[in-house]
Write an enzyme that holds these catalytic residues in place. Structure first.
Site, short mmCIF file in Angstrom:
data_model
loop_
_atom_site.label_atom_id
_atom_site.label_comp_id
_atom_site.label_asym_id
_atom_site.label_seq_id
_atom_site.Cartn_x
_atom_site.Cartn_y
_atom_site.Cartn_z
N HIS A 1 43.32 49.73 39.97
CA HIS A 1 43.04 49.36 38.43
C HIS A 1 44.97 48.89 37.94
CE1 HIS A 1 39.13 50.01 37.74
NE2 HIS A 1 39.28 51.04 37.64
N ARG B 1 36.57 40.07 33.18
CA ARG B 1 35.37 39.84 32.52
C ARG B 1 35.45 39.65 31.00
NH1 ARG B 1 30.73 44.87 32.19
NH2 ARG B 1 29.37 43.52 31.46
#
Ligand SMILES: Nc1ncnc2c1ncn2[C@@H]1O[C@H](COP(=O)(O)OS(=O)(=O)O)[C@@H](OP(=O)(O)O)[C@H]1O
Length: 332
Positions: free
Chosen positions: A134, A156
């Site tokens: 991440h 997203r």
């Protein structure tokens, strides 16, 4: 020589402990402590792992790094990439993905590796090694950026990402932290106070890298894959240098890969029903609805327009866009 011998782990712990003391902190949208490290809000559970990764990870030329901001399709990208890469090693019915799960077969560099020695153990993994992270682009170790290793980033639309994150965090029992209401969490999210936030800088780091070095960084959107995943599975395989052969296509291997990694199928994998994911969290928590536009069941029109304005302001002139309300209307 006398004196106390200090192990590598102890040395690292002290080193990162000292660094942490100087970092600004805030409570994030999940009610957890975040540290501002190199311009990003990193969760307490992974800040030391992130520092270790940045300092000690040595990328190999063939490494595949799957990057994302949480709740953007990480689990899905891990499942798809692992399946594509290992399709000649074992049949899909016998895939270790079924028993170990996406987070078991593709470890996170910040959560699953907690010491410098463990990075050395990873040297023994079969090539290509696949890792998840991440970490923002700017925080990646130089060896990742400068080697022949490839990076796939999945993002997203921020509204669905926010709801997915909020739903996930309120379902995880907490000992010392409290859950925030939807409205309070949303305010924090819009200030960038969420894991590895602000999301706009996270997105832009990988977006710009993908424009500058398209052979090195592939930038994917969750919604695009969801709409029609066969061309994206092909695109991913081509990018990884493992294109599907004509025979494989005729045998329907791309469609089988798509089915194996669908949210419906993955909910039934043994690994999801009985296993745990990173940080001992039940594997089932990483698979909820897997839909586009679920956030509209929770957010008011003014919340949607606040994020639309934020995106307009932060992503302007970058060429990266998310057409939130209209995209959702199309997918409804
Ligand atoms: N195979 C597959 N297909 C489609 N969607 C999937 C898949 N696997 C996970 N998901 C959905 O992704 C959301 C979780 O995001 P991440 O996997 O990025 O989470 S994490 O960062 O690993 O914690 C979460 O989204 P929401 O359902 O909207 O909460 C998951 O359901």
């Amino acid at each position: 020589m006398g004196g106390v011998e200090i192990t590598v782990e102890e040395e690292q712990r002290d080193e990162s402990q000292e660094l942490l003391q100087d970092l600004p902190t805030e409570i994030g949208m999940g009610g957890n402590l975040l540290y501002l490290y190199q311009g990003f809000w990193c969760p307490q559970v992974s800040i030391k792992g992130m520092m270790l990764f940045q300092k000690h990870f040595k990328a190999q030329e063939t490494d595949l790094i799957l990057a994302s901001i949480p709740k953007s399709g990480t689990t899905w990208l891990k499942a798809l990439t692992y399946t594509i890469v290992n399709r000649s090693r074992h049949s899909l019915e016998k895939s270790p993905l079924l028993t170990n799960g996406p987070h078991g077969v593709v470890p996170f560099l910040e959560f699953d590796i907690s010491s410098r020695n463990q990075f050395q153990e990873q040297d023994k993994l079969p090539e290509p090694r696949i890792f998840g992270t991440h970490s923002p682009y700017t925080a990646l170790p130089c060896s990742v950026k400068d080697s022949g290793s490839k990076i796939v980033y999945v993002c997203r639309n921020p509204l669905d990402m926010f709801i997915s994150y909020w739903k996930f965090s309120v379902n995880i029992p907490k000992e010392n932290e409290k859950h925030l209401s939807l409205g309070d969490a949303f305010d924090k999210f819009c200030q960038g106070l969420h894991g590895y936030g602000p999301f706009w800088d996270h997105l832009l780091g990988y977006w710009k890298a993908s424009l500058e070095r398209p052979d090195k960084v592939l930038f994917l959107k969750y919604e695009d894959i969801k709409k029609n995943n066969v061309p994206y599975i092909k695109k991913l395989a081509n990018f990884l240098g493992l294109p599907f052969s004509v025979e494989e296509e005729e045998q329907g291997l791309i469609e089988e890969t798509s089915r194996l990694c669908s949210v419906e199928s993955m909910k039934n994998h043994e690994s999801t029903r009985t296993g745990t994911g990173p940080l001992g969290i039940p594997a089932s928590a990483f698979l909820r609805k897997g839909e586009v536009g679920d956030s509209l069941n929770y957010l008011t029109p003014s919340m949607v327009s606040r994020v639309e304005n934020l995106i307009q302001e932060k992503l302007q002139d970058s060429g990266l866009s998310f057409c939130l309300s209209s995209a959702f209307q199309n997918s409804a």
